[in-house]
Design an enzyme around this catalytic site. Structure first.
Site, PDB file in Angstrom:
ATOM      1  N   SER A 132       0.841  -1.205   0.000  1.00 41.58           N
ATOM      2  CA  SER A 132       0.000   0.000   0.000  1.00 41.58           C
ATOM      3  C   SER A 132       0.874   1.253   0.000  1.00 41.58           C
ATOM      4  CB  SER A 132      -0.960  -0.003   1.189  1.00 41.58           C
ATOM      5  OG  SER A 132      -0.264  -0.197   2.401  1.00 41.58           O
ATOM      6  N   ASP A 178       8.786  -3.345  -4.820  1.00 42.07           N
ATOM      7  CA  ASP A 178       7.376  -2.950  -4.728  1.00 42.07           C
ATOM      8  C   ASP A 178       7.072  -1.771  -5.639  1.00 42.07           C
ATOM      9  OD1 ASP A 178       7.666  -4.786  -2.770  1.00 42.07           O
ATOM     10  OD2 ASP A 178       7.276  -3.434  -1.098  1.00 42.07           O
ATOM     11  N   TYR A 228      12.442  -5.779   9.580  1.00 45.94           N
ATOM     12  CA  TYR A 228      12.921  -5.766   8.193  1.00 45.94           C
ATOM     13  C   TYR A 228      14.358  -5.260   8.131  1.00 45.94           C
ATOM     14  CZ  TYR A 228      13.011  -4.652   3.175  1.00 45.94           C
ATOM     15  OH  TYR A 228      13.342  -4.577   1.843  1.00 45.94           O
TER      16      TYR A 228
END
Ligand code: GLA
Length: 392
Positions: A132, A178, A228
């Site tokens: 998103s 992404d 991450y």
């Protein structure tokens, strides 16, 4: 764009900014079929854009003000920021993504000649690992490119600027996958991308008898929380140790056998397993694309399960709920393969499921998951979609 959504956005746009003409833009989210945590480890990825994404209604302004609001965060109201002073004052707010991209363009030397009124709406579940935030970044980059007719900014640049904003202003040291998938997606194709060189190839996803099914564990992840970046640091530490022994630029440069023969150089166990994942996963991507081209779903599925196990055990970016979803998927006849997708620590799995097994898959996995975790999973049957652009 759905007419109901269009009407709603138009009404909200006019409520917020008055009666004026607007343009509409869309940038998709993505699902990664295989090649996870390889995009900053110098390896290959294999994502596709999906039809979920982020929309914007946009009007130019004559002054220096950016006014921006989102139907996903209506309680925040309209945020006003002057271009001359693009301070991203609230790092906890969603506006860091769009403002970070405006700031990136400025920093790269592009003159943002006037302000905008922008209304955003995204239908990608937040924190589900379907990008998103990348889609919002690419959306804003696309708006800037289109509005100022920046022909020297390619869609690959839009992706790179989105990643730059994410790395520098949004707290996640992510790779390029992404934003690249959102900017460069193609209908019915996945993108085999070499993140070292940004060389890419579209591979047809011409499934006759199967579909891509995404399962949302509803366990939220927030990559900026640290997991991450920690995983990334561990792989990078291993690379630095290996580079003392062998002349490589990235972990993706090693075959499995080469890695095993030099792995003595890595002292810390966690770092060893992180590097192992990166090396093996990179090779799995190439094998998976070969399998797909040969219509060998059995092999593709095996590689997907192997990818999951490696992310779970070696890279350690999965979680119990996601592991359960993958195990349940494995029990259903007609599921070729299943794995965690995206950054990890929750989010979604991606599975390749035979058409005739989709209903059983959804019922069985949904029920068993609910029974064991109390959580109602969500399922999305998706197709590979076109990348970002102006739609009206
Ligand atoms: C996140 C990042 C990507 C990539 C994936 C893991 O989605 O934004 O750059 O590293 O995690 O494959």
């Amino acid at each position: 764009m759905d007419t109901k959504l269009r009407t709603l956005m138009e009404t909200k746009f006019r409520d917020a900014y008055g009666l004026k003409d607007y343009r509409i833009y869309f940038a998709p989210g993505r699902v990664n079929l295989i090649g996870e945590h390889t995009d900053y480890n110098g390896g290959h990825v294999f994502p596709c854009a999906i039809s979920f994404g982020t929309y914007a209604l946009v009007a130019d302004r004559n002054d220096d003000m950016i006014r921006i609001s989102s139907l996903n965060f209506e309680e925040d109201g309209v945020i006003r920021v002057p271009i001359r002073d693009l301070n991203i004052e609230r790092p906890d707010m969603w506006t860091k993504y769009p403002l970070g991209v405006f700031r990136t363009f400025k920093e790269k030397g592009y003159d943002i000649q006037h302000g905008f009124d922008i209304l955003i709406y995204g239908d990608i579940p937040n924190g589900a690992g379907l990008s998103s935030s990348a889609s919002l970044e690419v959306l804003i980059g696309t708006i800037i490119k289109d509005s100022f007719e920046l022909s020297d900014v390619s869609m690959v640049d839009v992706a790179l600027f989105g990643q730059y904003a994410e790395n520098n202003y949004c707290g996640c040291n992510c790779g390029i996958m992404d934003q690249f998938a959102s900017a460069m997606g193609r209908e019915n194709h996945a993108i085999l991308l070499d993140t070292n060189e940004l060389v890419y190839e579209y591979v047809p996803l011409a499934f006759e008898n199967e579909k891509i099914v995404i399962t949302n564990s509803k366990v939220k992840h927030n990559l900026a929380d640290g997991g991450y970046n920690k995983a990334r640091n561990s792989a990078e530490a291993a690379l630095a140790e290996l580079q003392k022994e062998v002349d490589i630029k990235t972990l993706g440069d090693l075959t499995e056998a080469e890695f095993e023969s030099y792995s003595y150089a890595i002292e810390n166990d966690d770092n060893y397993f992180s590097a192992k994942h990166a090396v093996y996963e990179n090779r799995r991507v190439l094998k998976a694309v070969e399998a797909l081209r040969a219509n060998n779903f059995e092999e593709l599925g095996k590689l997907m399960y192997a990818s999951h196990m490696s992310l779970r055990d070696d890279y350690q970016v999965s979680c119990e709920e996601i592991d359960l979803l993958v195990d349940l998927a494995h029990e259903v006849e007609g599921v070729w393969g299943s794995r965690i997708t995206g950054g990890g620590f929750g989010g979604c799995t991606v599975s390749i499921v035979k058409n005739e097994a989709i209903d059983t898959f959804i019922d069985y996995v949904g029920e068993e998951y609910k029974r064991e975790t109390g959580i109602e999973a969500e399922f999305y049957v998706v197709e590979a979609a076109q990348g970002a652009g102006r739609i009206e």
